[in-house]
Design a protein around this motif. Structure first.
Motif, short mmCIF file in Angstrom:
data_model
loop_
_atom_site.label_atom_id
_atom_site.label_comp_id
_atom_site.label_asym_id
_atom_site.label_seq_id
_atom_site.Cartn_x
_atom_site.Cartn_y
_atom_site.Cartn_z
N VAL A 1 0.87 -1.18 0.00
CA VAL A 1 0.00 0.00 0.00
C VAL A 1 0.91 1.23 0.00
O VAL A 1 1.67 1.45 0.93
N ALA B 1 -0.12 4.55 -0.50
CA ALA B 1 -0.79 5.82 -0.23
C ALA B 1 -1.83 5.59 0.86
O ALA B 1 -2.33 4.47 1.03
N PRO B 2 -2.18 6.62 1.62
CA PRO B 2 -3.19 6.47 2.67
C PRO B 2 -4.60 6.57 2.12
O PRO B 2 -4.82 6.96 0.97
N GLY B 3 -5.58 6.22 2.96
CA GLY B 3 -6.97 6.49 2.65
C GLY B 3 -7.80 5.29 2.24
O GLY B 3 -9.03 5.39 2.18
N SER C 1 -9.71 1.59 2.36
CA SER C 1 -10.42 0.84 3.38
C SER C 1 -9.57 -0.34 3.84
O SER C 1 -8.60 -0.74 3.17
N GLU D 1 -6.93 -2.57 1.58
CA GLU D 1 -5.54 -2.78 1.95
C GLU D 1 -5.22 -4.27 2.06
O GLU D 1 -4.13 -4.71 1.68
N LEU E 1 -7.45 5.29 -4.86
CA LEU E 1 -6.88 4.82 -3.60
C LEU E 1 -6.37 3.40 -3.80
O LEU E 1 -6.83 2.67 -4.69
N GLY F 1 -1.17 2.90 -5.36
CA GLY F 1 -0.86 4.27 -4.97
C GLY F 1 0.43 4.70 -5.63
O GLY F 1 1.18 3.89 -6.19
#
Length: 289
Positions: free
Chosen positions: A47, A49-51, A53, A57, A150, A170
């Protein structure tokens, strides 16, 4: 004289080595600054990048565990999610060894990743079916590029019918099972050619009206009639969303006769209820006008 020349040559060689190593040490020279740390190295499958669910992930993590596994045409579409031996693609000479290789095709990898993440088997079918799945929560056009995406979103390629699908990580990266002769890998997102956009998968509870087809090579039709044009073929059991059902042309197949047909809004097509798991007239599904 010979000894003096030898000593000079040795000293010169020593200075050359010191220069190659960055020069002789100095009592006043500052230590070299450490290389800057980055969250993830280039090419890392994770993963990025953040954000996303928790389910998305987990899907990324499951797909990344398969890095290095063979792409194999038709792989990953067995009775249960997971790698399978592939088939020869008549249009691709590079697939000649796919029946000997245990692996995934693009949609087989997506199916496996989301089955591991969400439980069950929410993304059955090929890339086209997954792109139009009732599990889709949000869609993104090709013109939007990667800006709103995302990790865990599914990127798709194809004009008319989707032929390839991959999982976004990401930072402009994706994990994909790309083609015969290659292995599952991290790639730069390709926004040129026939990139069609992306979709975000909803948690299973967010998909009301969801049913599963059964059987193999089941066709949908433009109208609730077997004589109307065919629209899409379900090669095996596929999760679909049904908007409504109606009584229309009676169909006899697989030892059953039924005049009920269901409308699949993601496909703009009808399917006889014979191939929908459930009662002949589906409980909880409204009647089409």
């Amino acid at each position: 004289m010979t000894m003096r020349r030898t000593a000079v040559a040795a000293a010169t060689a020593a200075l050359t080595l010191l220069a190659a190593w960055g020069g002789a040490p100095s009592a006043t020279a500052a230590p070299a600054a450490p290389a800057p740390k980055t969250a993830k190295a280039a090419g890392t499958c994770a993963v990025l990048a953040p954000g996303a669910s928790a389910v998305a992930e987990k899907a990324v993590a499951a797909a990344c565990e398969q890095i290095g596994v063979w792409y194999t045409w038709g792989g990953g579409h067995g009775p249960q999610p997971g790698p399978t031996y592939g088939q020869v693609d008549p249009s691709d000479p590079d697939s000649a060894h796919d029946p000997e290789r245990l692996g995934f095709d693009c949609s087989g990898l997506v199916r496996y990743a989301y089955a591991r993440a969400a439980g069950g088997d929410p993304l059955t079918g090929n890339a086209h079916h997954q792109f139009h799945s009732p599990r889709v929560q949000q869609r993104f056009t090709a013109a939007q590029a990667t800006g709103p995406l995302l990790p865990g979103d599914l990127l798709a390629w194809g004009s008319g019918s989707i032929h390839h699908i991959a999982i976004y990580l990401g930072a402009g990266k994706m994990v994909e099972a790309r083609e015969s002769g290659t292995r599952i890998t991290v790639s730069d997102v390709r926004l040129d050619g026939d990139y069609a956009g992306a979709v975000r998968i909803a948690p299973p509870a967010a998909a009301p009206g969801t049913f599963s087809t059964w059987g193999t090579d089941v066709w949908t039709h433009r109208e609730p009639s077997t004589t109307s044009p065919r629209v899409h073929r379900f090669p095996g059991p596929t999760t679909v969303r049904i908007a409504c059902q109606k009584h229309a042309e009676p169909v006899t197949a697989e030892g059953y006769t039924n005049d009920a047909w269901s409308y699949l809004p993601e496909y703009g097509a009808w399917i006889t209820n014979i191939y929908i798991k459930g009662e002949a007239w589906l409980d909880g599904v409204r009647t089409c006008p």
